[in-house]
Motif scaffolding. Structure first.
Motif, PDB file in Angstrom:
ATOM      1  N   ASP A  86       0.775  -1.259  -0.523  1.00 23.63           N
ATOM      2  CA  ASP A  86       0.205  -0.324   0.229  1.00 23.63           C
ATOM      3  C   ASP A  86       0.831   0.980  -0.196  1.00 23.63           C
ATOM      4  O   ASP A  86       1.062   1.604   1.390  1.00 23.63           O
ATOM      5  N   PRO A  87       1.242   2.035  -1.184  1.00 23.42           N
ATOM      6  CA  PRO A  87       2.152   3.276  -1.268  1.00 23.42           C
ATOM      7  C   PRO A  87       1.780   4.142  -0.625  1.00 23.42           C
ATOM      8  O   PRO A  87       2.368   5.277  -0.318  1.00 23.42           O
ATOM      9  N   TYR A  88       0.359   4.385  -0.174  1.00 18.61           N
ATOM     10  CA  TYR A  88      -0.823   5.424   0.095  1.00 18.61           C
ATOM     11  C   TYR A  88      -0.607   5.652   1.883  1.00 18.61           C
ATOM     12  O   TYR A  88      -1.012   6.386   2.222  1.00 18.61           O
ATOM     13  N   ALA A  89       0.217   4.386   2.292  1.00 17.43           N
ATOM     14  CA  ALA A  89      -0.412   3.911   4.174  1.00 17.43           C
ATOM     15  C   ALA A  89       0.474   5.210   4.776  1.00 17.43           C
ATOM     16  O   ALA A  89       0.110   6.165   5.619  1.00 17.43           O
ATOM     17  N   ALA A  90       1.779   5.202   4.027  1.00 19.36           N
ATOM     18  CA  ALA A  90       2.515   5.673   5.458  1.00 19.36           C
ATOM     19  C   ALA A  90       2.253   7.647   5.269  1.00 19.36           C
ATOM     20  O   ALA A  90       2.560   8.240   6.364  1.00 19.36           O
ATOM     21  N   PHE A  91       1.896   8.195   4.518  1.00 19.05           N
ATOM     22  CA  PHE A  91       1.599   9.210   3.604  1.00 19.05           C
ATOM     23  C   PHE A  91      -0.171   9.470   5.111  1.00 19.05           C
ATOM     24  O   PHE A  91      -0.079  10.648   5.268  1.00 19.05           O
ATOM     25  N   LEU A  92      -0.790   9.337   4.451  1.00 13.05           N
ATOM     26  CA  LEU A  92      -2.006   8.586   5.362  1.00 13.05           C
ATOM     27  C   LEU A  92      -1.868   8.596   6.894  1.00 13.05           C
ATOM     28  O   LEU A  92      -2.438   9.575   7.691  1.00 13.05           O
ATOM     29  N   ALA A  93      -0.706   8.090   6.958  1.00  7.08           N
ATOM     30  CA  ALA A  93      -0.507   7.746   8.356  1.00  7.08           C
ATOM     31  C   ALA A  93       0.224   9.056   9.504  1.00  7.08           C
ATOM     32  O   ALA A  93      -0.351   9.639  10.223  1.00  7.08           O
ATOM     33  N   GLY A  94       0.513   9.862   8.581  1.00  9.22           N
ATOM     34  CA  GLY A  94       1.314  10.878   8.446  1.00  9.22           C
ATOM     35  C   GLY A  94       0.006  11.933   8.826  1.00  9.22           C
ATOM     36  O   GLY A  94      -0.413  12.862   9.290  1.00  9.22           O
ATOM     37  N   CYS A  95      -0.758  12.109   7.982  1.00  5.62           N
ATOM     38  CA  CYS A  95      -1.970  13.580   7.951  1.00  5.62           C
ATOM     39  C   CYS A  95      -2.891  12.951   8.868  1.00  5.62           C
ATOM     40  O   CYS A  95      -3.920  14.127   9.771  1.00  5.62           O
ATOM     41  N   LYS A  96      -2.588  12.172   8.802  1.00  6.83           N
ATOM     42  CA  LYS A  96      -3.756  10.840  10.726  1.00  6.83           C
ATOM     43  C   LYS A  96      -3.041  11.875  11.779  1.00  6.83           C
ATOM     44  O   LYS A  96      -3.989  12.476  12.534  1.00  6.83           O
ATOM     45  N   VAL A  97      -1.589  11.891  11.784  1.00  5.37           N
ATOM     46  CA  VAL A  97      -1.228  12.530  13.033  1.00  5.37           C
ATOM     47  C   VAL A  97      -2.030  13.733  13.545  1.00  5.37           C
ATOM     48  O   VAL A  97      -2.362  14.629  13.961  1.00  5.37           O
ATOM     49  N   TYR A  98      -2.116  14.604  12.143  1.00  7.42           N
ATOM     50  CA  TYR A  98      -1.718  16.113  11.983  1.00  7.42           C
ATOM     51  C   TYR A  98      -3.470  16.273  12.290  1.00  7.42           C
ATOM     52  O   TYR A  98      -3.504  17.370  12.901  1.00  7.42           O
TER      53      TYR A  98
END
Length: 196
Positions: A86-98
Motif C-alpha cells: 500500500d504505497p499510500y499508507a505511510a502518507f496517510l498515517a502522517g496525515c492522520k497525526v496532523y
C-alpha cells in the motif's frame, strides 16, 4: 563556572518556553502578558528579553516547537505504517497525526488561532510551508514512483494536498459542524487514493 552558567541559562530558557506555551494555550497570545510569563517561569523580564528579545519571538519559538513535535510524530507514524502493498499508507498515517493534532487545545490556540494573527498571514504560511511542505512533497513523489500518479502533477498536487489539510485543520479548530478529525481523514483518504 561557565558550564554551570550555561546550564542555568538553558534551564531558564526552557522554563520560559514551558510557561509561555501553557499561558498562550489557556489565555491566548493577546491576553498573556510578559509579566504573566515571567511569574509562571519564576524569572525576570530581563531574562526573557535576553533569551527571546520580545513576546513575538517567544511565541514564534513556541509555535515552531509545536510544529516540530507534530512533524516528528507524523514521521514516526508514517515510518511505522510503511507497506510493500500500500504505497499510500505511510502518507496517510502522517496525515492522520496532523488531523489529530488539530483537535488538541494547545495546537488549536497557538498554531491555528493565534499563529496567523501573530506571525501574519505571510509569516504563518512561510513557516508552515517550510515545516510541512517537504513531507507532503516526499509522499507525493513516492506515490509517483510507484506509478500511481503522473509525474507532471507533483507540484500542484503538493500545494493542493497541503492546502486541503490546512483548511481541514482550521475547520476542525473552529468546530465547524460535521467536520471532525475522523470525518476529514475518511474523506481525505478517499481523495488521495483516487488521485491518478
Amino acid at each position: 563556572m561557565a558550564r554551570r552558567s550555561k546550564s542555568n541559562a538553558e534551564t531558564t530558557r526552557s522554563q520560559l518556553l514551558s510557561a509561555a506555551k501553557t499561558l498562550f494555550e489557556k489565555q491566548g497570545y493577546a491576553e498573556t502578558s510578559l509579566a504573566d510569563i515571567c511569574k509562571a517561569a519564576g524569572t525576570t523580564k530581563g531574562a526573557l528579553f535576553h533569551h527571546f528579545g520580545n513576546k513575538e519571538a517567544l511565541f514564534r519559538e513556541v509555535w515552531e516547537n509545536l510544529q516540530e513535535e507534530l512533524d516528528l510524530e507524523a514521521r514516526k507514524q508514517a515510518k511505522a505504517a510503511r507497506s510493500r502493498t500500500d504505497p499510500y499508507a505511510a502518507f496517510l498515517a502522517g496525515c492522520k497525526v496532523y488531523l489529530n493534532y488539530t483537535t488538541r487545545p494547545d495546537y488549536q490556540q497557538i498554531v491555528l488561532i493565534d499563529g496567523p494573527s501573530v506571525l501574519g498571514e505571510v509569516g504563518w504560511y512561510e513557516s508552515d510551508h517550510y515545516l510541512g511542505n517537504q513531507n507532503v512533497d516526499a509522499a507525493v513523489r513516492w506515490i509517483v514512483k510507484k506509478g500511481l500518479i503522473s509525474g507532471d502533477r507533483i507540484d500542484p498536487l503538493v500545494v493542493m494536498l497541503r492546502s486541503a489539510l490546512n483548511g481541514a485543520g482550521f475547520s476542525i479548530s473552529r468546530g465547524t459542524p460535521g467536520v471532525t478529525a475522523e470525518s476529514v481523514f475518511e474523506a481525505f483518504e478517499r481523495l488521495v487514493r483516487s488521485l491518478r
